[in-house]
Design a protein around this motif. Structure first.
Motif, PDB file in Angstrom:
ATOM      1  N   GLU A 126     -11.569  -8.359 -45.661  1.00 43.18           N
ATOM      2  CA  GLU A 126     -10.493  -9.244 -45.227  1.00 43.18           C
ATOM      3  C   GLU A 126     -11.041 -10.425 -44.423  1.00 43.18           C
ATOM      4  OE1 GLU A 126      -6.497  -8.476 -45.596  1.00 43.18           O
ATOM      5  OE2 GLU A 126      -7.962  -8.572 -47.217  1.00 43.18           O
ATOM      6  N   SER A 127     -12.043 -10.157 -43.585  1.00 44.01           N
ATOM      7  CA  SER A 127     -12.649 -11.230 -42.800  1.00 44.01           C
ATOM      8  C   SER A 127     -13.434 -12.200 -43.687  1.00 44.01           C
ATOM      9  CB  SER A 127     -13.562 -10.636 -41.730  1.00 44.01           C
ATOM     10  OG  SER A 127     -14.161 -11.636 -40.950  1.00 44.01           O
ATOM     11  N   ILE A 128     -14.169 -11.672 -44.651  1.00 43.17           N
ATOM     12  CA  ILE A 128     -15.013 -12.503 -45.512  1.00 43.17           C
ATOM     13  C   ILE A 128     -14.183 -13.435 -46.386  1.00 43.17           C
ATOM     14  CG2 ILE A 128     -16.503 -12.338 -47.570  1.00 43.17           C
ATOM     15  CD1 ILE A 128     -17.989 -10.099 -46.163  1.00 43.17           C
ATOM     16  N   LEU A 129     -12.937 -13.072 -46.697  1.00 43.13           N
ATOM     17  CA  LEU A 129     -12.087 -13.967 -47.484  1.00 43.13           C
ATOM     18  C   LEU A 129     -11.976 -15.339 -46.821  1.00 43.13           C
ATOM     19  CD1 LEU A 129      -9.111 -11.657 -48.579  1.00 43.13           C
ATOM     20  CD2 LEU A 129     -11.105 -12.344 -49.923  1.00 43.13           C
ATOM     21  N   HIS A 152      -5.293   1.062 -35.805  1.00 43.57           N
ATOM     22  CA  HIS A 152      -6.472   0.191 -35.754  1.00 43.57           C
ATOM     23  C   HIS A 152      -6.549  -0.727 -36.964  1.00 43.57           C
ATOM     24  CE1 HIS A 152      -8.879   2.480 -38.756  1.00 43.57           C
ATOM     25  NE2 HIS A 152      -8.232   3.527 -38.287  1.00 43.57           N
ATOM     26  N   VAL A 153      -6.018  -0.284 -38.111  1.00 44.38           N
ATOM     27  CA  VAL A 153      -6.000  -1.158 -39.282  1.00 44.38           C
ATOM     28  C   VAL A 153      -5.054  -2.322 -39.049  1.00 44.38           C
ATOM     29  CG1 VAL A 153      -5.361  -1.294 -41.726  1.00 44.38           C
ATOM     30  CG2 VAL A 153      -6.668   0.669 -40.889  1.00 44.38           C
ATOM     31  N   VAL A 154      -3.875  -2.028 -38.535  1.00 48.41           N
ATOM     32  CA  VAL A 154      -2.900  -3.081 -38.258  1.00 48.41           C
ATOM     33  C   VAL A 154      -3.415  -4.014 -37.165  1.00 48.41           C
ATOM     34  CG1 VAL A 154      -0.546  -3.551 -37.501  1.00 48.41           C
ATOM     35  CG2 VAL A 154      -1.001  -1.588 -38.993  1.00 48.41           C
ATOM     36  N   ASP A 155      -4.005  -3.440 -36.115  1.00 47.62           N
ATOM     37  CA  ASP A 155      -4.522  -4.265 -35.019  1.00 47.62           C
ATOM     38  C   ASP A 155      -5.588  -5.239 -35.511  1.00 47.62           C
ATOM     39  OD1 ASP A 155      -2.858  -3.018 -33.232  1.00 47.62           O
ATOM     40  OD2 ASP A 155      -4.383  -1.669 -32.437  1.00 47.62           O
ATOM     41  N   ASP A 156      -6.492  -4.773 -36.368  1.00 47.57           N
ATOM     42  CA  ASP A 156      -7.577  -5.640 -36.828  1.00 47.57           C
ATOM     43  C   ASP A 156      -7.107  -6.699 -37.819  1.00 47.57           C
ATOM     44  OD1 ASP A 156      -9.608  -4.770 -35.232  1.00 47.57           O
ATOM     45  OD2 ASP A 156     -10.445  -3.352 -36.673  1.00 47.57           O
ATOM     46  N   ALA A 157      -5.896  -6.545 -38.358  1.00 47.51           N
ATOM     47  CA  ALA A 157      -5.361  -7.604 -39.214  1.00 47.51           C
ATOM     48  C   ALA A 157      -5.248  -8.910 -38.446  1.00 47.51           C
ATOM     49  CB  ALA A 157      -4.002  -7.191 -39.773  1.00 47.51           C
ATOM     50  N   ALA A 158      -4.950  -8.814 -37.150  1.00 48.47           N
ATOM     51  CA  ALA A 158      -4.859 -10.020 -36.317  1.00 48.47           C
ATOM     52  C   ALA A 158      -6.226 -10.635 -36.056  1.00 48.47           C
ATOM     53  CB  ALA A 158      -4.178  -9.683 -34.994  1.00 48.47           C
ATOM     54  N   ARG A 159      -7.289  -9.868 -36.257  1.00 54.03           N
ATOM     55  CA  ARG A 159      -8.643 -10.372 -36.044  1.00 54.03           C
ATOM     56  C   ARG A 159      -9.239 -10.945 -37.322  1.00 54.03           C
ATOM     57  NH1 ARG A 159     -12.662  -6.594 -34.049  1.00 54.03           N
ATOM     58  NH2 ARG A 159     -13.590  -8.484 -33.175  1.00 54.03           N
ATOM     59  N   THR A 160      -8.739 -10.543 -38.470  1.00 54.72           N
ATOM     60  CA  THR A 160      -9.312 -10.983 -39.744  1.00 54.72           C
ATOM     61  C   THR A 160      -8.467 -12.033 -40.447  1.00 54.72           C
ATOM     62  OG1 THR A 160      -8.276  -9.107 -40.879  1.00 54.72           O
ATOM     63  CG2 THR A 160     -10.524  -8.793 -40.101  1.00 54.72           C
ATOM     64  N   ALA A 181     -18.984 -13.235 -36.415  1.00 55.04           N
ATOM     65  CA  ALA A 181     -18.956 -12.260 -35.328  1.00 55.04           C
ATOM     66  C   ALA A 181     -18.382 -10.935 -35.798  1.00 55.04           C
ATOM     67  CB  ALA A 181     -18.144 -12.804 -34.160  1.00 55.04           C
ATOM     68  N   PHE A 182     -17.339 -10.978 -36.614  1.00 56.51           N
ATOM     69  CA  PHE A 182     -16.744  -9.743 -37.129  1.00 56.51           C
ATOM     70  C   PHE A 182     -17.742  -9.028 -38.040  1.00 56.51           C
ATOM     71  CE2 PHE A 182     -14.030  -6.997 -39.623  1.00 56.51           C
ATOM     72  CZ  PHE A 182     -13.082  -6.564 -38.704  1.00 56.51           C
TER      73      PHE A 182
END
Length: 321
Positions: A126-129, A152-160, A181-182
């Motif tokens: 998701e981040s690499i996209l 944690h999956v939902v939380d990291d959506a805001a980071r990616t 960084a991710f």
């Protein structure tokens, strides 16, 4: 690989990448339907990658003839592996979707039944996209069901995702993390050592034919059907060849079966790799290492790299039947 443009921009040639976090199907529809309708008004290429129940919901909202205006793809088929999905995006975008206009994609990745390693790699995906499709005529909205997914999956959506979407509209994500960084976070934990039962073999220049024969025999012994062993052998051979030609000149490998996977570690004790999204984009220059890792990632389910002053370890995972 370039970095995605600033969040909040919706220009025709700037990547837009949003996370739609919803708790009910009504919340999903209140955000997803206007997103697709806006694309239809603007003449975008509309694609939905989701489970069939989502297709039914959207077809009900858009009425007869929806299939002619929106391409529906089953998420279970598309999201089999993170690299497989990324490579499919590259292939379809260039060959089919972009030639018809700006792409407007609604996707709901499959998280259920994933191992912790797979979950981490899907988050990395998701981040690499944001890097892979920066500066392209693409808008992606990724749906996350907060009522069913781990927190944690939902939380990291805001980071990616640079932007967050919901029934109330779209806003920048204050927790968005730079993809480099991710990516580094995903590589922070060292790889566990191979088990004592793993078969080991050293290699150097002139020894690749014997190495390939060894790999083929071990793959079959560990449960990979003979007619499916070639991609595994080719992937490991690419890594070993690159170590011989561009790395330290020699290395070692270990092969073993773990759960439902065939796993192979290849080490180069003398050189380090510049693992900055290595192998996540089709090769654009003549650097053999980029082309090799692009091929290796496509041939395997998951590839892990750890590289530094102590050399390089590349771990390849291939699913067993």
């Amino acid at each position: 690989m370039p970095v995605a443009g600033a969040p909040g921009r919706d220009g025709r040639d700037v990547l837009v990448h949003r996370a739609l976090v919803y708790g009910t199907l009504r919340e999903f529809a209140l955000a997803a339907v206007p997103y697709l309708r806006a694309g239809r008004r603007e003449g975008d290429t509309l694609v939905v990658i989701a489970a069939p129940p989502v297709w039914a919901l959207l077809r009900e909202q858009f009425g007869a003839g929806t299939g002619a205006r929106i391409e529906f793809i089953d998420a279970a088929d598309w999201f089999r592996g993170p690299m497989q999905a990324l490579a499919s995006y590259y292939d379809r975008m260039r060959a089919d979707w972009w030639p018809r206009g700006r792409l407007r994609l609604l996707a709901e990745p499959v998280w259920a039944g994933r191992t912790p390693l797979e979950v981490r790699e899907w988050k990395r995906h998701e981040s690499i996209l944001n890097v892979a499709f920066a500066g392209t005529p693409t808008s992606i909205m990724c749906a996350y069901d907060a009522s069913a997914l781990p927190a944690h999956v939902v939380d990291d959506a805001a980071r990616t995702h640079p932007e967050l979407a919901g029934p109330e509209g779209t806003r920048p994500s204050g927790r968005y993390t730079d993809p480099a960084a991710f990516y580094a976070e995903c590589n922070a934990a060292p790889l566990s050592p191979p088990p004592a039962t793993a078969a080991r073999r050293a290699f150097a220049s002139g020894e690749l034919p014997g190495l390939r024969a060894f790999l083929g025999a071990e793959a079959v012994r560990l449960g990979l059907p003979k007619d499916r062993s070639l991609p595994f052998v080719l992937a490991v051979n690419e890594v070993a060849t690159n170590i011989i030609r561009e790395g330290g000149g020699h290395g070692s490998l270990w092969v073993w079966a773990e759960a439902d996977e065939l796993v192979c570690d290849v080490t180069d004790p003398r050189s380090a790799l510049n693992d900055r999204f290595l192998g996540y984009a089709p090769p654009r220059g003549r650097h053999r290492g980029e082309a090799a890792m692009w091929a290796v990632r496509r041939l395997c389910h998951i590839v892990e790299i750890r590289s530094g002053d102590g050399g390089t370890r590349i771990r390849m995972h291939v699913r067993l039947p």
